[in-house]
Design an enzyme around this catalytic site. Structure first.
Site, PDB file in Angstrom:
ATOM      1  CB  ALA A 150      36.483  58.149 -15.092  1.00 51.48           C
ATOM      2  N   GLY A 193      35.013  61.912 -18.647  1.00 49.28           N
ATOM      3  CA  GLY A 193      33.748  61.180 -18.533  1.00 49.28           C
ATOM      4  C   GLY A 193      32.572  62.083 -18.211  1.00 49.28           C
ATOM      5  CD  GLU A 196      34.157  60.152 -22.615  1.00 49.48           C
ATOM      6  OE1 GLU A 196      34.364  59.790 -21.441  1.00 49.48           O
ATOM      7  OE2 GLU A 196      34.791  59.718 -23.576  1.00 49.48           O
ATOM      8  CD  GLU A 216      39.009  61.736 -21.458  1.00 50.42           C
ATOM      9  OE1 GLU A 216      39.287  62.767 -22.125  1.00 50.42           O
ATOM     10  OE2 GLU A 216      37.844  61.381 -21.237  1.00 50.42           O
TER      11      GLU A 216
HETATM   12  N1  CO8 Z   1      39.001  61.964 -10.233  1.00 44.20           N
HETATM   13  C1  CO8 Z   1      39.246  61.938  -8.900  1.00 44.20           C
HETATM   14  N2  CO8 Z   1      39.368  63.060  -8.157  1.00 44.20           N
HETATM   15  C2  CO8 Z   1      39.242  64.234  -8.796  1.00 44.20           C
HETATM   16  C3  CO8 Z   1      38.967  64.324 -10.167  1.00 44.20           C
HETATM   17  C4  CO8 Z   1      38.845  63.116 -10.897  1.00 44.20           C
HETATM   18  N3  CO8 Z   1      38.561  63.080 -12.214  1.00 44.20           N
HETATM   19  N4  CO8 Z   1      38.899  65.625 -10.510  1.00 44.20           N
HETATM   20  C5  CO8 Z   1      39.096  66.329  -9.376  1.00 44.20           C
HETATM   21  N5  CO8 Z   1      39.295  65.498  -8.341  1.00 44.20           N
HETATM   22  C6  CO8 Z   1      39.544  65.840  -6.949  1.00 44.20           C
HETATM   23  C7  CO8 Z   1      40.946  66.359  -6.753  1.00 44.20           C
HETATM   24  O1  CO8 Z   1      41.876  65.283  -6.615  1.00 44.20           O
HETATM   25  C8  CO8 Z   1      40.796  67.160  -5.492  1.00 44.20           C
HETATM   26  O2  CO8 Z   1      40.771  66.273  -4.391  1.00 44.20           O
HETATM   27  P1  CO8 Z   1      41.592  66.653  -3.032  1.00 44.20           P
HETATM   28  O3  CO8 Z   1      40.941  67.921  -2.539  1.00 44.20           O
HETATM   29  O4  CO8 Z   1      41.350  65.478  -2.173  1.00 44.20           O
HETATM   30  O5  CO8 Z   1      42.988  66.867  -3.455  1.00 44.20           O
HETATM   31  C9  CO8 Z   1      39.393  67.737  -5.621  1.00 44.20           C
HETATM   32  O6  CO8 Z   1      38.733  66.934  -6.584  1.00 44.20           O
HETATM   33  C10 CO8 Z   1      39.395  69.169  -6.123  1.00 44.20           C
HETATM   34  O7  CO8 Z   1      40.157  69.210  -7.310  1.00 44.20           O
HETATM   35  P2  CO8 Z   1      41.297  70.291  -7.571  1.00 44.20           P
HETATM   36  O8  CO8 Z   1      41.955  70.688  -6.288  1.00 44.20           O
HETATM   37  O9  CO8 Z   1      42.175  69.775  -8.649  1.00 44.20           O
HETATM   38  O10 CO8 Z   1      40.418  71.523  -8.078  1.00 44.20           O
HETATM   39  P3  CO8 Z   1      40.856  72.661  -9.087  1.00 44.20           P
HETATM   40  O11 CO8 Z   1      39.748  73.659  -9.079  1.00 44.20           O
HETATM   41  O12 CO8 Z   1      42.216  73.143  -8.788  1.00 44.20           O
HETATM   42  O13 CO8 Z   1      40.914  71.978 -10.533  1.00 44.20           O
HETATM   43  C11 CO8 Z   1      40.070  70.580 -12.298  1.00 44.20           C
HETATM   44  C12 CO8 Z   1      39.726  71.490 -11.095  1.00 44.20           C
HETATM   45  C13 CO8 Z   1      40.692  71.385 -13.410  1.00 44.20           C
HETATM   46  C14 CO8 Z   1      38.769  69.971 -12.779  1.00 44.20           C
HETATM   47  C15 CO8 Z   1      41.068  69.476 -11.841  1.00 44.20           C
HETATM   48  O14 CO8 Z   1      40.568  68.864 -10.658  1.00 44.20           O
HETATM   49  C16 CO8 Z   1      41.269  68.391 -12.855  1.00 44.20           C
HETATM   50  O15 CO8 Z   1      42.009  68.590 -13.809  1.00 44.20           O
HETATM   51  N6  CO8 Z   1      40.647  67.222 -12.660  1.00 44.20           N
HETATM   52  C17 CO8 Z   1      40.845  66.082 -13.503  1.00 44.20           C
HETATM   53  C18 CO8 Z   1      40.068  66.233 -14.796  1.00 44.20           C
HETATM   54  C19 CO8 Z   1      40.331  65.042 -15.692  1.00 44.20           C
HETATM   55  O16 CO8 Z   1      41.432  64.751 -16.066  1.00 44.20           O
HETATM   56  N7  CO8 Z   1      39.233  64.330 -16.064  1.00 44.20           N
HETATM   57  C20 CO8 Z   1      39.328  63.187 -16.916  1.00 44.20           C
HETATM   58  C21 CO8 Z   1      39.412  61.938 -16.108  1.00 44.20           C
HETATM   59  S1  CO8 Z   1      39.643  60.515 -17.114  1.00 44.20           S
HETATM   60  C22 CO8 Z   1      38.100  60.143 -17.685  1.00 44.20           C
HETATM   61  O17 CO8 Z   1      37.144  60.776 -17.383  1.00 44.20           O
HETATM   62  C23 CO8 Z   1      38.008  58.970 -18.572  1.00 44.20           C
HETATM   63  C24 CO8 Z   1      36.573  58.542 -18.759  1.00 44.20           C
HETATM   64  C25 CO8 Z   1      36.587  57.253 -19.473  1.00 44.20           C
HETATM   65  C26 CO8 Z   1      35.193  56.609 -19.473  1.00 44.20           C
HETATM   66  C27 CO8 Z   1      35.274  55.302 -20.112  1.00 44.20           C
HETATM   67  C28 CO8 Z   1      33.921  54.625 -20.185  1.00 44.20           C
HETATM   68  C29 CO8 Z   1      33.945  53.324 -20.964  1.00 44.20           C
END
Ligand code: CO8
Length: 342
Positions: A150, A193, A196, A216
């Site tokens: 998400a 997400g 999921e 998460e």
């Molecule tokens: N949300 C928003 N932006 C994101 C997300 C995200 N989940 N993931 C990555 N991005 C963005 C980064 O902020 C970055 O943006 P910018 O260039 O503007 O800084 C860009 O994408 C590239 O990301 P990274 O520079 O971090 O890339 P890396 O290769 O270094 O790392 C990762 C990749 C490991 C995937 C890292 O980006 C990461 O850890 N992302 C977050 C993953 C995460 O925590 N996901 C879970 C989110 S919570 C969730 O999904 C809850 C769902 C609940 C659903 C409920 C339904 C009822």
């Protein structure tokens, strides 16, 4: 522009992501099929050589009042965060033999699932689910992610009362309401997400670079769209518990060994293979395909005896279909069946 490119791109003004290079081959359509799918009668306008009207099956389905959504359903000319393609096998006249491919396309944010993206996704999935030319749907990612979860920047500002009152993210479950099979072709990060969403689909194919995780816990929350429920059913309590408590990721092979995905495929070939699998499913009898999906998914909700009874009743009901007569006759006559999805 070659015809196959036109067909592959007809719903997208954006350039397709690099990974679509192989898909375009898989999406090649014969000119006969193009005529059938996009007849001039249904075409309202053509811009820069691109057909932008809805396919005839959708135009004609407008008169079918079977489901409220169908009345106005057509794919949008443009979506902000996804690409949509209707692909057809070459030289095939299979009824409903096409595959709808939805590509999550927010690569700069690793396809983070913001509200607008999910709205696009659900809209396109519903239209494809109603499209008589389409027998199967593929959802895939672009760049290095299927979806990194998400959208954290969107979520970070939410407060409890608002999240609760608006039932935040409840619309995601609409993906599980589609009646046609959905294949998730996961090519890179499928986190939170994103994992999921993949689990809401019916088959998960993993590209060799896929990574799955429920991180998460690192954000001070827990999974909210199936990470504590579908994941347990897919890979068992201990592995699921480890993933949600540590936030650690598993790779494609580990996901395969754990039973989360059905196959690991070379990343470069993933989408092509997913579409091919989709064609294989789309050429079966459409009613039986939907019933397979419904019965298998029911297994997650029912006791064994309820499930067996449900399965048997569905099996019986298929003897009321033309496809059952055709399928069994074709076997006895040693020929390929011509299913009409009736
Ligand atoms: N949300 C928003 N932006 C994101 C997300 C995200 N989940 N993931 C990555 N991005 C963005 C980064 O902020 C970055 O943006 P910018 O260039 O503007 O800084 C860009 O994408 C590239 O990301 P990274 O520079 O971090 O890339 P890396 O290769 O270094 O790392 C990762 C990749 C490991 C995937 C890292 O980006 C990461 O850890 N992302 C977050 C993953 C995460 O925590 N996901 C879970 C989110 S919570 C969730 O999904 C809850 C769902 C609940 C659903 C409920 C339904 C009822």
């Amino acid at each position: 522009m070659p015809l196959n490119m036109l067909v592959a791109r007809h719903l997208s003004r954006r350039p397709p992501p690099a990974s679509l290079g192989t898909l375009v081959k898989a999406c090649t359509a014969s000119s006969a099929h193009v005529t059938a799918s996009f007849s001039p009668g249904a075409t309202s306008a053509t811009k820069a050589g691109r057909i932008i009207a809805p396919p005839t099956s959708l135009a004609s389905s407008a008169s079918i009042p079977s489901r409220a959504f169908a009345a106005s359903a057509s794919l949008k000319e443009n979506y902000d965060h996804i690409l949509v393609e209707r692909c057809f096998p070459e030289n095939s006249d299979v009824v409903g033999g096409g595959v709808g491919v939805i590509t999550l396309h927010r690569p700069k944010a690793l396809n983070a699932l913001c509200d607008a993206l999910f709205e696009d996704l659900i809209h396109a999935a519903r239209v494809l689910d109603e499209d008589d030319d389409i027998g199967c749907i593929v959802i895939t990612g672009s760049g290095k992610a299927f979806a990194a979860g998400a959208d954290i920047s969107e979520m970070s500002k939410r407060e409890f009362a608002n999240a609760y009152k608006t039932n935040m993210f409840s619309q995601w479950a609409d993906i599980t309401k589609m009646s046609k099979p959905i294949i998730a072709a996961v090519n890179g990060f499928a986190l939170g997400g994103g994992c999921e969403l993949a689990m809401m689909c019916d088959i998960i194919l993993a590209g060799s670079k896929a990574q799955f995780g429920q991180p998460e816990i690192n954000l001070g929350v827990i999974p909210g769209a199936g990470g504590t429920q579908r994941l347990v059913r897919a890979i068992g309590k201990s592995k699921a518990m480890e993933m949600v408590l540590t936030g650690n990721r598993i790779n494609a092979q580990e996901a395969m060994d754990a039973g989360l995905v059905s196959r690991v495929i070379d990343s470069e070939l993933l989408l092509e293979e997913a579409v091919k699998m989709g064609y294989g499913i789309a050429e079966k009898g459409g009613v039986a395909v939907r019933m397979c999906k419904e019965a298998v998914n029911a297994a997650e909700e029912m006791t064994l005896s309820e499930g067996l009874r449900f399965e048997r009743r569905m099996f019986h009901s298929l003897f009321a279909t033309r496809d059952q007569k055709e399928g069994m006759s074709a076997f006895l006559e040693k020929r390929k069946p011509n299913f009409t999805n009736e």
